[in-house]
Design a protein around this motif. Structure first.
Motif, short mmCIF file in Angstrom:
data_model
loop_
_atom_site.label_atom_id
_atom_site.label_comp_id
_atom_site.label_asym_id
_atom_site.label_seq_id
_atom_site.Cartn_x
_atom_site.Cartn_y
_atom_site.Cartn_z
N GLU A 230 9.87 35.67 28.81
CA GLU A 230 9.64 35.72 27.08
C GLU A 230 9.84 34.80 26.52
OE1 GLU A 230 12.60 38.03 24.70
OE2 GLU A 230 12.30 39.40 25.44
N TRP A 231 8.71 34.49 25.25
CA TRP A 231 9.08 33.20 24.53
C TRP A 231 10.73 33.26 22.95
CZ3 TRP A 231 4.88 29.49 23.27
CH2 TRP A 231 5.61 28.39 22.44
N ARG A 242 4.51 30.29 13.61
CA ARG A 242 3.43 30.16 15.08
C ARG A 242 4.25 30.50 15.95
NH1 ARG A 242 -0.05 33.87 16.69
NH2 ARG A 242 -0.49 33.61 19.08
N HIS A 243 5.30 30.21 16.04
CA HIS A 243 6.05 29.82 17.24
C HIS A 243 7.91 31.43 17.48
CE1 HIS A 243 5.55 25.47 19.42
NE2 HIS A 243 4.59 26.55 18.91
N LYS A 244 7.75 31.69 15.68
CA LYS A 244 8.50 32.75 15.05
C LYS A 244 7.66 33.89 15.84
CE LYS A 244 11.79 33.18 13.28
NZ LYS A 244 13.47 32.72 13.30
N LYS A 245 6.06 34.03 15.35
CA LYS A 245 5.80 34.93 15.83
C LYS A 245 5.98 35.48 17.39
CE LYS A 245 2.27 35.28 12.13
NZ LYS A 245 1.38 34.52 11.20
N LEU A 246 5.78 34.19 18.08
CA LEU A 246 5.50 34.40 19.53
C LEU A 246 6.63 34.51 19.89
CD1 LEU A 246 3.67 30.87 20.07
CD2 LEU A 246 2.94 33.55 20.37
N VAL A 258 -1.67 31.14 22.25
CA VAL A 258 -2.08 30.56 21.31
C VAL A 258 -1.21 29.63 20.78
CG1 VAL A 258 -4.18 30.47 19.88
CG2 VAL A 258 -4.12 31.92 22.01
N VAL A 259 -1.23 28.81 20.50
CA VAL A 259 -0.26 28.33 19.42
C VAL A 259 -0.77 27.76 18.23
CG1 VAL A 259 1.49 27.66 21.45
CG2 VAL A 259 0.05 26.18 20.59
N ASP A 260 -1.94 27.69 18.46
CA ASP A 260 -2.95 27.05 16.89
C ASP A 260 -4.39 27.94 17.53
OD1 ASP A 260 -4.77 25.18 15.81
OD2 ASP A 260 -4.29 23.59 16.47
N GLU A 261 -3.89 28.42 16.39
CA GLU A 261 -5.08 29.61 16.13
C GLU A 261 -7.11 29.44 15.66
OE1 GLU A 261 -3.45 32.52 13.60
OE2 GLU A 261 -3.32 33.60 15.25
N ARG A 265 -5.96 26.38 20.79
CA ARG A 265 -4.54 25.44 22.07
C ARG A 265 -3.67 26.41 22.38
NH1 ARG A 265 -0.42 22.65 20.84
NH2 ARG A 265 -0.90 22.95 18.45
N ARG A 266 -3.48 26.43 23.35
CA ARG A 266 -2.54 27.18 24.44
C ARG A 266 -1.78 25.66 24.94
NH1 ARG A 266 -4.02 32.54 25.78
NH2 ARG A 266 -6.91 32.94 24.82
N CYS A 267 0.19 27.00 24.76
CA CYS A 267 0.75 26.41 25.74
C CYS A 267 1.99 26.95 26.02
CB CYS A 267 1.62 25.20 24.27
SG CYS A 267 0.94 24.04 23.72
N HIS A 268 2.57 26.84 26.54
CA HIS A 268 3.80 27.40 26.33
C HIS A 268 4.81 26.65 26.49
CE1 HIS A 268 2.56 29.46 30.32
NE2 HIS A 268 2.22 28.34 31.02
N PRO A 269 6.42 27.94 25.61
CA PRO A 269 7.69 26.78 25.19
C PRO A 269 7.97 25.79 25.52
CG PRO A 269 8.17 29.71 26.63
CD PRO A 269 6.78 29.02 26.48
N GLY A 270 7.70 24.78 24.45
CA GLY A 270 8.09 23.63 25.08
C GLY A 270 7.33 22.56 25.13
N GLN A 271 6.01 22.67 25.25
CA GLN A 271 4.53 22.06 26.04
C GLN A 271 4.11 21.40 23.84
OE1 GLN A 271 2.39 24.20 28.41
NE2 GLN A 271 2.95 23.43 30.42
N ASP A 272 4.51 22.65 22.67
CA ASP A 272 3.68 22.11 21.42
C ASP A 272 4.44 20.43 20.95
OD1 ASP A 272 1.85 22.41 19.77
OD2 ASP A 272 2.58 23.92 19.08
#
Length: 294
Positions: A230-231, A242-246, A258-261, A265-272
């Motif tokens: 869970e993010w 965007r992170h708030k929405k995730l 997707v962290v950048d619509e 771009r796709r990332c796990h928490p901490g990778q962005d």
């Protein structure tokens, strides 16, 4: 047999559910971030010392040519003198940087982060499932390759910053005298360039700590049979929209969100970039494979 034994021990926590989200949020490794920044500050301080040492020589060269009217015939001579001074500065910088134990210092940062991450992971498992993990399971070879790769990449990231900064300072000085800018104004530009480069190194520290924390978390969870997380954002004003929405939603480790619509771009928490979000494990009753001490 190990998995079946583990399932019997956690059956009461799961009850009739197949999945159980951990509600214990791990502490973000801010201490590791500060330690990394101390390393970059010490590294950049070498450049600062060299600039302070040679600034009087640069000023003296400019003052000498100014007295002889360098704005006409003497300008090429001044630019040659300045180039010679900066060549000496670059050579001295490279000699001093070679003696700086960057790899050892970043290795200690990585080890500190690993210890914190393991401690938080054990706390999550214990407080959610009531299980104690083996003390020495996450030592030795478990993280070795990952940490060595991270250290090597970060040494390369940081190593070029002081030299690049000094090269830009040289251009600032040369362009300044070509354009007729006063020496005090040039010195201010040099100081600003140093501040920008120092801040850049600090931003790298914040960014890279988040990435390593994510990599360690992913390895721990997947090794334990955790397929989903869970993010969870850092719940402050710096969180991106965007992170708030995730945050609060479930995602799979093999399918990052997707962290950048716009770019997909796709990332796990901490990778962005400079992300401080974390992944709360979603324990699956059928896939659970924890190294328990019982």
């Amino acid at each position: 047999m190990h998995r079946q034994a583990t399932q019997r021990m956690v059956k009461s926590q799961f009850r009739e559910r197949k999945k159980l989200t951990c509600k214990v949020k791990p502490i973000y490794p801010a201490s590791s971030e500060r330690e990394y920044q101390r390393v970059t500050d010490a590294y950049m301080k070498i450049l600062s010392g060299i600039v302070k040492e040679y600034l009087p020589e640069i000023r003296a060269a400019a003052a000498s040519e100014l007295e002889s009217g360098f704005r006409t015939d003497g300008l090429p001579d001044l630019l040659n003198i300045i180039s010679g001074i900066f060549s000496k500065m670059i050579n001295q910088l490279l000699e001093k940087l070679d003696t700086f134990p960057m790899r050892e210092k970043l290795g200690r940062v990585a080890y500190q982060l690993q210890k914190l991450s393991v401690r938080e992971w054990k706390r999550q498992v214990h407080d959610t499932l009531g299980l104690n993990l083996l003390e020495d399971y996450y030592q030795g070879e478990f993280y070795r390759e990952m940490l060595e790769k991270w250290v090597a990449e970060n040494v390369s990231l940081i190593k070029t910053i002081p030299q690049g900064c000094l090269e830009r300072m040289r251009e600032i000085v040369l362009d300044g005298y070509r354009s007729g800018i006063s020496t005090p104004a040039i010195v201010k530009k040099i100081q600003k360039e140093y501040s920008i480069s120092k801040s850049h190194a600090r931003l790298i520290a914040r960014d890279q700590i988040g990435k390593l924390n994510c990599d360690i978390t992913q390895k721990q969870q997947q090794d334990a049979g955790v397929e989903e997380y869970e993010w969870s954002d850092s719940d402050d004003e710096r969180v991106r929209k965007r992170h708030k929405k995730l945050s609060g939603k479930r995602y799979r480790w093999d399918d990052p969100p997707v962290v950048d619509e716009k770019r997909g771009r796709r990332c796990h928490p901490g990778q962005d970039y400079q992300c401080r979000c974390v992944a709360l494990p979603v324990f699956g009753f059928d896939t659970l494979n924890l190294p328990i001490s019982e």
